[in-house]
Design a protein around this motif. Sequence first.
Motif, PDB file in Angstrom:
ATOM      1  N   ARG A  38       0.836  -1.204   0.000  1.00  0.00           N
ATOM      2  CA  ARG A  38       0.000   0.000   0.000  1.00  0.00           C
ATOM      3  C   ARG A  38       0.869   1.251   0.000  1.00  0.00           C
ATOM      4  NH1 ARG A  38      -4.921   1.713   4.109  1.00  0.00           N
ATOM      5  NH2 ARG A  38      -5.238   3.756   3.161  1.00  0.00           N
ATOM      6  N   THR A  46      -0.642   5.765  -6.905  1.00  0.00           N
ATOM      7  CA  THR A  46      -1.979   6.293  -6.636  1.00  0.00           C
ATOM      8  C   THR A  46      -2.255   6.293  -5.137  1.00  0.00           C
ATOM      9  OG1 THR A  46      -4.324   6.090  -7.225  1.00  0.00           O
ATOM     10  CG2 THR A  46      -3.122   4.034  -6.843  1.00  0.00           C
ATOM     11  N   ILE A  48      -4.645   5.361  -1.928  1.00  0.00           N
ATOM     12  CA  ILE A  48      -5.491   4.222  -1.584  1.00  0.00           C
ATOM     13  C   ILE A  48      -6.470   4.681  -0.516  1.00  0.00           C
ATOM     14  CG2 ILE A  48      -5.554   1.868  -0.657  1.00  0.00           C
ATOM     15  CD1 ILE A  48      -4.083   2.010  -3.341  1.00  0.00           C
ATOM     16  N   ASP A  49      -7.751   4.489  -0.775  1.00  0.00           N
ATOM     17  CA  ASP A  49      -8.776   4.852   0.206  1.00  0.00           C
ATOM     18  C   ASP A  49      -8.760   3.844   1.348  1.00  0.00           C
ATOM     19  OD1 ASP A  49      -9.690   6.910  -1.464  1.00  0.00           O
ATOM     20  OD2 ASP A  49     -11.030   5.536  -2.515  1.00  0.00           O
ATOM     21  N   GLY A  52     -12.168  -0.194   1.652  1.00  0.00           N
ATOM     22  CA  GLY A  52     -11.855  -1.121   0.572  1.00  0.00           C
ATOM     23  C   GLY A  52     -10.382  -1.175   0.215  1.00  0.00           C
ATOM     24  N   ALA A  53      -9.526  -0.761   1.145  1.00  0.00           N
ATOM     25  CA  ALA A  53      -8.094  -0.673   0.849  1.00  0.00           C
ATOM     26  C   ALA A  53      -7.490  -2.010   0.452  1.00  0.00           C
ATOM     27  CB  ALA A  53      -7.348  -0.098   2.052  1.00  0.00           C
ATOM     28  N   GLU A  55      -8.800  -4.721  -1.000  1.00  0.00           N
ATOM     29  CA  GLU A  55      -9.149  -5.081  -2.371  1.00  0.00           C
ATOM     30  C   GLU A  55      -8.480  -4.137  -3.369  1.00  0.00           C
ATOM     31  OE1 GLU A  55     -13.018  -5.798  -5.248  1.00  0.00           O
ATOM     32  OE2 GLU A  55     -13.324  -5.452  -3.114  1.00  0.00           O
ATOM     33  N   GLN A  56      -8.465  -2.848  -3.055  1.00  0.00           N
ATOM     34  CA  GLN A  56      -7.898  -1.863  -3.964  1.00  0.00           C
ATOM     35  C   GLN A  56      -6.404  -2.111  -4.199  1.00  0.00           C
ATOM     36  OE1 GLN A  56      -8.515   2.198  -2.738  1.00  0.00           O
ATOM     37  NE2 GLN A  56      -7.625   3.024  -4.597  1.00  0.00           N
ATOM     38  N   GLU A  59      -6.046  -5.409  -6.336  1.00  0.00           N
ATOM     39  CA  GLU A  59      -6.595  -5.208  -7.676  1.00  0.00           C
ATOM     40  C   GLU A  59      -5.720  -4.268  -8.503  1.00  0.00           C
ATOM     41  OE1 GLU A  59      -9.080  -6.706  -9.412  1.00  0.00           O
ATOM     42  OE2 GLU A  59      -9.108  -8.060  -7.691  1.00  0.00           O
ATOM     43  N   THR A  60      -5.146  -3.254  -7.868  1.00  0.00           N
ATOM     44  CA  THR A  60      -4.247  -2.349  -8.586  1.00  0.00           C
ATOM     45  C   THR A  60      -3.060  -3.119  -9.148  1.00  0.00           C
ATOM     46  OG1 THR A  60      -4.909  -0.455  -7.225  1.00  0.00           O
ATOM     47  CG2 THR A  60      -2.808  -0.273  -8.400  1.00  0.00           C
ATOM     48  N   ARG A  63      -4.415  -5.634 -12.017  1.00  0.00           N
ATOM     49  CA  ARG A  63      -4.755  -4.949 -13.267  1.00  0.00           C
ATOM     50  C   ARG A  63      -3.501  -4.462 -13.990  1.00  0.00           C
ATOM     51  NH1 ARG A  63      -8.785  -2.541 -10.088  1.00  0.00           N
ATOM     52  NH2 ARG A  63      -7.533  -0.645 -10.065  1.00  0.00           N
ATOM     53  N   ASP A  83      -3.609 -11.354  -2.965  1.00  0.00           N
ATOM     54  CA  ASP A  83      -5.020 -11.705  -2.836  1.00  0.00           C
ATOM     55  C   ASP A  83      -5.178 -13.086  -2.197  1.00  0.00           C
ATOM     56  OD1 ASP A  83      -7.590 -10.678  -3.228  1.00  0.00           O
ATOM     57  OD2 ASP A  83      -7.840 -11.761  -5.117  1.00  0.00           O
TER      58      ASP A  83
END
Length: 126
Positions: A38, A46, A48-49, A52-53, A55-56, A59-60, A63, A83
């Motif tokens: 993170r 980017t 990270i919020d 949902g951190a 998963e974010q 997923e980042t 992707r 994951d």
Amino acid sequence: MNWPDYLVLAKGLAEHPFEASRRSAVSRAYYAVFNSCRRWLEANVTSIDNRGAHEQVWETFKRAEHANEPTRSTWRLIGTLGDSLRSLRNQADYDEGVADLDLRAPYAVGSAERIYALLGELELAD
């Protein structure tokens, strides 16, 4: 916070014969790499919020939208391993029973070590 210290702790906990130690090893290994990844994403790619951190982050990486062609597979592997480790951490933290925990705790530590190595490859590639 020195997140890699969590991995050192996880390695020691994974060697104990107690279920609680092994469950904690999985959790500490996960949080070591989650928070390090993170921080890396926040420093290089980017924000990270908090919502949902988990998963974010993974997923980042999966992707790999911010990767260049030579690093794309590394990005995706970090996401996939992270994951998977997250799923195991959820089992260790919440499930009443975790099958083969004596094998899965050292596996979690190994996965975390692999993620750190891959993250280091990304740092060298940039």
